[in-house]
Write a protein that holds these residues in place. Sequence first.
Motif, short mmCIF file in Angstrom:
data_model
loop_
_atom_site.label_atom_id
_atom_site.label_comp_id
_atom_site.label_asym_id
_atom_site.label_seq_id
_atom_site.Cartn_x
_atom_site.Cartn_y
_atom_site.Cartn_z
N VAL A 232 -6.87 18.81 -11.29
CA VAL A 232 -5.87 18.87 -10.23
C VAL A 232 -6.30 18.05 -9.02
CG1 VAL A 232 -4.72 20.41 -8.60
CG2 VAL A 232 -4.97 21.09 -10.98
N TYR A 233 -7.58 18.00 -8.75
CA TYR A 233 -8.06 17.24 -7.60
C TYR A 233 -8.06 15.73 -7.88
CZ TYR A 233 -9.34 21.80 -5.90
OH TYR A 233 -9.27 23.10 -5.48
N ILE A 234 -8.20 15.38 -9.15
CA ILE A 234 -8.02 13.97 -9.52
C ILE A 234 -6.56 13.56 -9.31
CG2 ILE A 234 -8.04 12.35 -11.46
CD1 ILE A 234 -10.46 13.82 -12.54
N PHE A 235 -5.64 14.45 -9.68
CA PHE A 235 -4.21 14.19 -9.43
C PHE A 235 -3.95 14.06 -7.93
CE2 PHE A 235 -0.01 15.93 -8.39
CZ PHE A 235 0.80 15.06 -9.08
N ARG A 236 -4.57 14.90 -7.12
CA ARG A 236 -4.40 14.80 -5.66
C ARG A 236 -4.88 13.45 -5.14
NH1 ARG A 236 -8.48 18.00 -1.96
NH2 ARG A 236 -9.74 16.36 -2.92
N ASN A 237 -6.01 12.98 -5.65
CA ASN A 237 -6.52 11.68 -5.22
C ASN A 237 -5.60 10.55 -5.67
OD1 ASN A 237 -8.69 13.05 -4.16
ND2 ASN A 237 -10.05 12.60 -5.87
N CYS A 238 -4.99 10.71 -6.85
CA CYS A 238 -4.04 9.69 -7.32
C CYS A 238 -2.80 9.63 -6.43
CB CYS A 238 -3.65 9.97 -8.76
SG CYS A 238 -4.97 9.72 -9.97
N THR A 239 -2.34 10.78 -5.93
CA THR A 239 -1.20 10.76 -5.02
C THR A 239 -1.55 10.04 -3.72
OG1 THR A 239 -1.83 12.91 -4.07
CG2 THR A 239 -0.32 12.92 -5.95
N ALA A 240 -2.80 10.18 -3.26
CA ALA A 240 -3.23 9.45 -2.06
C ALA A 240 -3.27 7.95 -2.33
CB ALA A 240 -4.61 9.94 -1.62
N VAL A 241 -3.67 7.56 -3.54
CA VAL A 241 -3.68 6.14 -3.89
C VAL A 241 -2.25 5.58 -3.91
CG1 VAL A 241 -4.18 4.50 -5.75
CG2 VAL A 241 -5.83 6.27 -5.18
N LEU A 242 -1.31 6.35 -4.43
CA LEU A 242 0.08 5.89 -4.48
C LEU A 242 0.67 5.75 -3.08
CD1 LEU A 242 1.44 7.99 -7.48
CD2 LEU A 242 0.93 5.55 -7.43
N ILE A 243 0.31 6.67 -2.17
CA ILE A 243 0.77 6.54 -0.79
C ILE A 243 0.19 5.29 -0.14
CG2 ILE A 243 0.65 7.61 1.50
CD1 ILE A 243 0.83 10.31 0.13
N THR A 244 -1.08 4.99 -0.46
CA THR A 244 -1.68 3.75 0.06
C THR A 244 -1.00 2.53 -0.52
OG1 THR A 244 -3.79 4.92 0.21
CG2 THR A 244 -3.85 2.52 0.35
N MET A 245 -0.61 2.58 -1.79
CA MET A 245 0.12 1.47 -2.39
C MET A 245 1.46 1.27 -1.71
SD MET A 245 -1.85 0.17 -4.60
CE MET A 245 -0.68 -0.96 -5.34
N ASN A 246 2.07 2.36 -1.24
CA ASN A 246 3.30 2.24 -0.47
C ASN A 246 3.06 1.47 0.82
OD1 ASN A 246 6.19 3.29 0.12
ND2 ASN A 246 5.02 3.90 1.91
N CYS A 247 1.90 1.70 1.44
CA CYS A 247 1.56 0.96 2.66
C CYS A 247 1.35 -0.52 2.37
CB CYS A 247 0.29 1.54 3.29
SG CYS A 247 0.45 3.25 3.81
N LEU A 248 0.93 -0.85 1.16
CA LEU A 248 0.77 -2.27 0.80
C LEU A 248 2.11 -2.90 0.40
CD1 LEU A 248 -2.50 -2.04 -1.35
CD2 LEU A 248 -2.27 -2.87 0.99
N GLY A 249 3.00 -2.08 -0.18
CA GLY A 249 4.27 -2.62 -0.64
C GLY A 249 5.28 -2.82 0.47
N ASN A 250 5.24 -1.96 1.51
CA ASN A 250 6.21 -2.07 2.60
C ASN A 250 6.17 -3.43 3.30
OD1 ASN A 250 7.41 0.44 2.32
ND2 ASN A 250 5.92 1.46 3.61
N PRO A 251 5.00 -3.97 3.68
CA PRO A 251 5.01 -5.28 4.34
C PRO A 251 5.57 -6.39 3.45
CG PRO A 251 2.91 -4.18 4.67
CD PRO A 251 3.65 -3.39 3.64
N ILE A 252 5.32 -6.30 2.13
CA ILE A 252 5.81 -7.35 1.24
C ILE A 252 7.33 -7.29 1.12
CG2 ILE A 252 5.75 -8.19 -1.14
CD1 ILE A 252 2.89 -7.24 -1.34
N ILE A 253 7.87 -6.09 0.99
CA ILE A 253 9.32 -5.94 0.82
C ILE A 253 10.07 -6.24 2.12
CG2 ILE A 253 11.17 -4.29 0.34
CD1 ILE A 253 9.35 -2.93 -1.62
N TYR A 254 9.58 -5.70 3.24
CA TYR A 254 10.33 -5.76 4.49
C TYR A 254 10.03 -7.01 5.32
CZ TYR A 254 11.97 -0.96 3.98
OH TYR A 254 12.58 0.17 3.54
N THR A 255 8.78 -7.44 5.32
CA THR A 255 8.38 -8.46 6.28
C THR A 255 8.05 -9.79 5.63
OG1 THR A 255 7.51 -6.75 7.73
CG2 THR A 255 6.78 -9.00 8.15
N LEU A 256 7.09 -9.77 4.71
CA LEU A 256 6.57 -11.03 4.19
C LEU A 256 7.44 -11.59 3.07
CD1 LEU A 256 2.80 -10.05 4.15
CD2 LEU A 256 4.00 -11.40 5.84
N LYS A 257 7.86 -10.72 2.14
CA LYS A 257 8.61 -11.12 0.94
C LYS A 257 7.74 -12.01 0.08
CE LYS A 257 13.13 -10.79 3.12
NZ LYS A 257 14.39 -11.47 3.44
#
Length: 273
Positions: A232-257
Amino acid sequence: CTAIISRMVTKDLHKPISILFCNLAFSDLFTSFSGFWISVLFITKPDSTIFGSKDMLAPYALYTTSILSTIYNLVSIGTERYLAVAESIRTRFRVARSHSIALVLINWVLAFLFGCLPLMGWNCLHKEKNLSVLYSPFCVDYLIFITIPNVVAAFIVPLFTYLRIIMILRRRKLRMKACGQATGTYKSAEIQVARTSIFIWLLALVSYAPFLAGVIFDATNHQCPLDLYPSVYIFRNCTAVLITMNCLGNPIIYTLKVKNLGARLKSLKCISA
């Protein structure tokens, strides 16, 4: 950082949407730094992230604040885009720079208010009842209060606003086509908005849905933390990784393209030279 710098060196920074884009980049940067703080505590004091401690209260509160700020910015950008398109034929109301600045301030006030509630006393630091297993010393009722309405807003509001934009563009395209006018611009805009909205919705779904599932599991689980270790704690860490990936994807989608990323970086290089 690249998204922030590229926005600051361009001449369209005075536009209302650019202020929201820069604020979204700051929110993502804040999320990354607070997540890094939690990672350092996980490396130095791994037991504190499983059983909970006072040291985890401030990092989790800042992490929650940054995530809420990102969600509020995503909702604000979708709303601003809808107002810009829906009200473009009206002169009584226009989205101004002052509106965007006020919206940014409201977003951060709400994010800090809701995110720092555990620091103000809404925590289970000295309680065994209602204690979160995954995010101790947070309380389960606080996680439900924060997660469910905000994640639902992150899914529903952008989907509604961008669908409305596509409908408005299609309606205007059909109206111009009936009048025998060229509709190439509206068709191109409709395709671009549709593509962007799909990426936005899928990115939010992939990033926040597992975290929502973890909170629901946390609320319905009554097992000892040692019985759940380590899966379960590995799953929790994976959710944190996915949230970090969202932080990487937002600039590409919204700003940089993706297609404009090389040109932006090249322009930054020319300016520095």
